[in-house]
Design an enzyme around this catalytic site. Structure first.
Site, mmCIF file in Angstrom:
data_model
loop_
_atom_site.group_PDB
_atom_site.id
_atom_site.type_symbol
_atom_site.label_atom_id
_atom_site.label_comp_id
_atom_site.label_asym_id
_atom_site.label_seq_id
_atom_site.Cartn_x
_atom_site.Cartn_y
_atom_site.Cartn_z
ATOM 1 N N ARG A 90 -10.043 0.598 8.211
ATOM 2 C CA ARG A 90 -9.637 -0.760 8.566
ATOM 3 C C ARG A 90 -10.733 -1.510 9.301
ATOM 4 N NH1 ARG A 90 -3.772 0.147 8.631
ATOM 5 N NH2 ARG A 90 -2.719 -1.762 9.138
ATOM 6 N N ARG A 127 10.858 -0.911 11.321
ATOM 7 C CA ARG A 127 9.743 -0.721 12.245
ATOM 8 C C ARG A 127 9.754 -1.758 13.358
ATOM 9 N NH1 ARG A 127 4.661 0.085 8.255
ATOM 10 N NH2 ARG A 127 3.738 -1.316 9.787
ATOM 11 N N LYS A 187 0.839 -1.210 0.000
ATOM 12 C CA LYS A 187 0.000 0.000 0.000
ATOM 13 C C LYS A 187 0.872 1.257 0.000
ATOM 14 C CE LYS A 187 -2.048 -1.200 3.905
ATOM 15 N NZ LYS A 187 -1.398 -2.490 4.199
ATOM 16 N N ARG A 243 11.762 -5.525 5.278
ATOM 17 C CA ARG A 243 11.548 -4.117 4.909
ATOM 18 C C ARG A 243 12.439 -3.156 5.700
ATOM 19 N NH1 ARG A 243 5.686 -1.838 5.363
ATOM 20 N NH2 ARG A 243 5.777 -3.046 7.287
ATOM 21 N N ARG A 282 -0.986 -8.755 13.308
ATOM 22 C CA ARG A 282 -1.490 -7.792 12.315
ATOM 23 C C ARG A 282 -2.320 -8.506 11.249
ATOM 24 N NH1 ARG A 282 4.192 -5.432 10.862
ATOM 25 N NH2 ARG A 282 3.186 -4.431 9.105
HETATM 26 P P1 AP5 Z 1 4.857 -1.669 1.846
HETATM 27 O O1 AP5 Z 1 4.550 -0.836 0.665
HETATM 28 O O2 AP5 Z 1 5.583 -1.018 2.983
HETATM 29 O O3 AP5 Z 1 3.521 -2.413 2.346
HETATM 30 P P2 AP5 Z 1 2.252 -1.874 3.169
HETATM 31 O O4 AP5 Z 1 1.038 -2.497 2.571
HETATM 32 O O5 AP5 Z 1 2.296 -0.387 3.264
HETATM 33 O O6 AP5 Z 1 2.540 -2.579 4.553
HETATM 34 P P3 AP5 Z 1 2.422 -2.035 6.037
HETATM 35 O O7 AP5 Z 1 3.188 -2.989 6.908
HETATM 36 O O8 AP5 Z 1 2.763 -0.587 6.129
HETATM 37 O O9 AP5 Z 1 0.898 -2.226 6.290
HETATM 38 P P4 AP5 Z 1 0.199 -2.252 7.631
HETATM 39 O O10 AP5 Z 1 -1.194 -2.124 7.168
HETATM 40 O O11 AP5 Z 1 0.490 -3.414 8.493
HETATM 41 O O12 AP5 Z 1 0.881 -1.025 8.442
HETATM 42 P P5 AP5 Z 1 0.400 0.439 8.772
HETATM 43 O O13 AP5 Z 1 1.591 1.308 8.823
HETATM 44 O O14 AP5 Z 1 -0.732 0.822 7.903
HETATM 45 O O15 AP5 Z 1 5.687 -2.943 1.335
HETATM 46 C C1 AP5 Z 1 6.176 -3.930 2.249
HETATM 47 C C2 AP5 Z 1 7.523 -4.495 1.755
HETATM 48 O O16 AP5 Z 1 7.294 -5.222 0.546
HETATM 49 C C3 AP5 Z 1 8.572 -3.421 1.409
HETATM 50 O O17 AP5 Z 1 9.848 -3.872 1.785
HETATM 51 C C4 AP5 Z 1 8.471 -3.274 -0.130
HETATM 52 O O18 AP5 Z 1 9.706 -2.874 -0.716
HETATM 53 C C5 AP5 Z 1 8.068 -4.684 -0.545
HETATM 54 N N1 AP5 Z 1 7.200 -4.695 -1.734
HETATM 55 C C6 AP5 Z 1 6.148 -3.860 -1.985
HETATM 56 N N2 AP5 Z 1 5.555 -4.187 -3.155
HETATM 57 C C7 AP5 Z 1 6.229 -5.262 -3.635
HETATM 58 C C8 AP5 Z 1 6.095 -6.070 -4.819
HETATM 59 N N3 AP5 Z 1 5.125 -5.844 -5.726
HETATM 60 N N4 AP5 Z 1 6.961 -7.092 -4.994
HETATM 61 C C9 AP5 Z 1 7.948 -7.353 -4.078
HETATM 62 N N5 AP5 Z 1 8.142 -6.619 -2.945
HETATM 63 C C10 AP5 Z 1 7.283 -5.587 -2.729
HETATM 64 O O19 AP5 Z 1 -0.163 0.253 10.244
HETATM 65 C C11 AP5 Z 1 0.699 -0.058 11.324
HETATM 66 C C12 AP5 Z 1 -0.094 -0.169 12.626
HETATM 67 O O20 AP5 Z 1 -0.731 1.106 12.913
HETATM 68 C C13 AP5 Z 1 -1.253 -1.173 12.617
HETATM 69 O O21 AP5 Z 1 -0.807 -2.478 12.930
HETATM 70 C C14 AP5 Z 1 -2.160 -0.574 13.706
HETATM 71 O O22 AP5 Z 1 -1.646 -0.837 14.992
HETATM 72 C C15 AP5 Z 1 -2.040 0.916 13.458
HETATM 73 N N6 AP5 Z 1 -3.029 1.430 12.476
HETATM 74 C C16 AP5 Z 1 -2.755 2.008 11.255
HETATM 75 N N7 AP5 Z 1 -3.880 2.366 10.627
HETATM 76 C C17 AP5 Z 1 -4.900 2.025 11.469
HETATM 77 C C18 AP5 Z 1 -6.316 2.135 11.368
HETATM 78 N N8 AP5 Z 1 -6.899 2.668 10.275
HETATM 79 N N9 AP5 Z 1 -7.062 1.662 12.401
HETATM 80 C C19 AP5 Z 1 -6.483 1.133 13.510
HETATM 81 N N10 AP5 Z 1 -5.141 0.993 13.668
HETATM 82 C C20 AP5 Z 1 -4.361 1.437 12.654
HETATM 83 MG MG MG Z 2 2.493 1.003 4.873
#
Ligand code: AP5
Ligand code: MG
Length: 215
Positions: free
Chosen positions: A87, A160, A13, A126, A171
């Protein structure tokens, strides 16, 4: 135009949102990034948010909805790319009400589909440029020059606290329990478009861009 990038942890994402911002002049609204910034504060709320995130659980709807509400009050000229929000069904309803109130609409929900086993490898490998936020991976997306960010030339990288296998499993569980029901919700609203998140990063970017050009 306003779009949601919906997908499990590590589906890409953030990677795709940053590329779309460059191409479509939209604003990335990542609740994960906002919360990582809020947790730096030493207040009680900051510390509680940090503990919840490190475990891999979801932060309360009330906190994340208020973060989004605050950012939507700014003038987001080209529209918003919601990354990691909504979410839960309560967050989805709140977003719909906020957009209605502003006389705006949600155009597309892009569902990024990736197998669970690929996700764990992505998350544990990552790392991110501490200066500009560009996302890298130990195997699949290394900087061209080792130790130097391709985008800003910075040399400080970070990992992270929740990118370990134990937090990742929590997660993923939260995703299937609370977030996956949004797939049916947005399908019923005729907004959902699935894309293959196992394809190379550039191909996914092209596919999403062509969906947006047709919207
Ligand atoms: P990346 O692009 O970083 O993936 P992502 O989908 O952004 O993954 P996240 O871990 O950020 O998602 P998340 O939903 O768990 O975390 P968030 O920060 O939102 O890519 C990942 C890796 O893969 C990278 O190394 C990249 O290079 C590689 N990659 C990407 N595309 C690729 C491809 N096509 N092929 C190969 N490799 C690839 O949330 C974190 C925490 O915050 C949550 O756990 C929760 O506690 C809280 N939180 C956030 N939002 C909310 C909400 N709305 N409600 C409640 N709690 C929330
Ligand atoms: Mg992300």
């Amino acid at each position: 135009m306003n779009i949601i990038l919906l997908g499990p942890p590590g589906s890409g994402k953030g990677t795709q949102a940053m590329r779309l911002v460059g191409e479509f002049d939209m604003t990335q609204l990542s609740t994960g990034d906002m919360l990582r910034s809020a947790r730096k504060s030493t207040t009680g709320v900051g510390q509680r948010v940090a503990a919840v995130m490190d475990r891999g659980d979801l932060v309360t709807d009330e906190i994340v909805i208020s973060l989004i509400e605050e950012r939507l009050s700014d003038d987001l000229k080209g529209g918003a790319i919601f990354d990691g929000f909504p979410r839960t069904l309560a967050q989805a309803d709140a977003l719909g009400a906020l957009l209605d109130r502003m006389g705006q609409r949600l155009d597309r929900v892009i569902e990024i589909k990736v197998d669970d086993e690929a996700l764990v490898r992505r998350v544990t490998g990552r790392f991110t440029c501490a200066q500009c936020g560009e996302v890298y991976h130990d195997e699949t997306r290394k900087p061209v020059v080792a130790g130097v960010c391709d985008v800003c030339g910075g040399s400080d990288f970070s990992r992270r606290a929740d990118d370990n296998e134990v937090s990742f499993r929590t997660r993923l569980l939260a995703y299937y329990r609370d977030t996956a029901p949004l797939i049916g919700y947005y399908h019923a609203h005729r907004k959902l478009v699935p894309v293959d998140g196992l394809a190379p990063i550039g191909e996914i970017q092209e596919e999403i861009a062509s969906i947006l050009r047709r919207s």
